[in-house]
Write a protein that holds these residues in place. Structure first.
Motif, PDB file in Angstrom:
ATOM      1  N   LYS A   1      42.294 -84.115   7.184  1.00 50.17           N
ATOM      2  CA  LYS A   1      41.494 -83.870   5.976  1.00 50.17           C
ATOM      3  C   LYS A   1      40.341 -84.867   5.897  1.00 50.17           C
ATOM      4  N   ASP A   2      40.646 -86.144   6.100  1.00 46.10           N
ATOM      5  CA  ASP A   2      39.608 -87.183   6.058  1.00 46.10           C
ATOM      6  C   ASP A   2      38.560 -86.960   7.143  1.00 46.10           C
TER       7      ASP A   2
ATOM      8  N   GLU B   1      25.846 -82.010   6.421  1.00 46.11           N
ATOM      9  CA  GLU B   1      25.282 -81.457   5.166  1.00 46.11           C
ATOM     10  C   GLU B   1      24.013 -82.174   4.787  1.00 46.11           C
TER      11      GLU B   1
ATOM     12  N   PHE C   1      42.163 -75.769   4.318  1.00 44.43           N
ATOM     13  CA  PHE C   1      41.505 -76.881   3.627  1.00 44.43           C
ATOM     14  C   PHE C   1      40.518 -76.358   2.593  1.00 44.43           C
ATOM     15  N   GLU C   2      39.785 -75.307   2.944  1.00 45.62           N
ATOM     16  CA  GLU C   2      38.776 -74.753   2.040  1.00 45.62           C
ATOM     17  C   GLU C   2      39.388 -73.916   0.915  1.00 45.62           C
TER      18      GLU C   2
ATOM     19  N   GLU D   1      36.325 -83.960   6.249  1.00 44.62           N
ATOM     20  CA  GLU D   1      35.387 -84.330   5.189  1.00 44.62           C
ATOM     21  C   GLU D   1      34.236 -85.185   5.729  1.00 44.62           C
ATOM     22  N   GLU D   2      34.544 -86.114   6.629  1.00 43.78           N
ATOM     23  CA  GLU D   2      33.504 -86.957   7.225  1.00 43.78           C
ATOM     24  C   GLU D   2      32.535 -86.136   8.069  1.00 43.78           C
TER      25      GLU D   2
ATOM     26  N   LYS E   1      31.880 -82.951   7.747  1.00 45.23           N
ATOM     27  CA  LYS E   1      31.066 -82.128   6.829  1.00 45.23           C
ATOM     28  C   LYS E   1      29.936 -82.949   6.230  1.00 45.23           C
ATOM     29  N   ASP E   2      30.219 -84.201   5.862  1.00 41.35           N
ATOM     30  CA  ASP E   2      29.175 -85.076   5.306  1.00 41.35           C
ATOM     31  C   ASP E   2      28.046 -85.306   6.303  1.00 41.35           C
TER      32      ASP E   2
END
Length: 83
Positions: free
Chosen positions: A72-73, A83, A13-14, A76-77, A79-80
């Motif tokens: 993927k979704d 962060e 993914f990265e 991303e969630e 990580k949000d």
């Protein structure tokens, strides 16, 4: 799912499409272990192995698989959140 499989998925993914040697270094995984994990993920339709010589094969996520889009979704969630 094993920790090593998660490493492979997160790294892809990265990094995006990458060859197996680079993926091995990024995941800090021996080639034989990585090859086994890639074989498993390929059978499940999570990754695709693009043609190439043995260690030069390119690995990528299989975005035609709806499960990959969900992963993927989710990633991303998560990580949000952190962060």
């Amino acid at each position: 799912m094993t920790t090593s499989r998660w490493k492979v998925i997160l790294t892809l993914f990265e990094e995006g499409d990458t060859n197996i040697t680079k993926l091995s270094k990024k995941c800090s995984m021996r080639y034989d272990v990585l090859r086994s994990e890639i074989d498993f993920l390929e059978k499940k339709g999570i990754v695709e192995v693009i043609s190439g010589e043995s260690r030069a094969k390119v690995i990528r996520l299989n975005y035609s698989n709806p499960k990959v889009i969900i992963l993927k979704d989710l990633i991303e969630e998560v990580k949000d959140i952190f962060e």
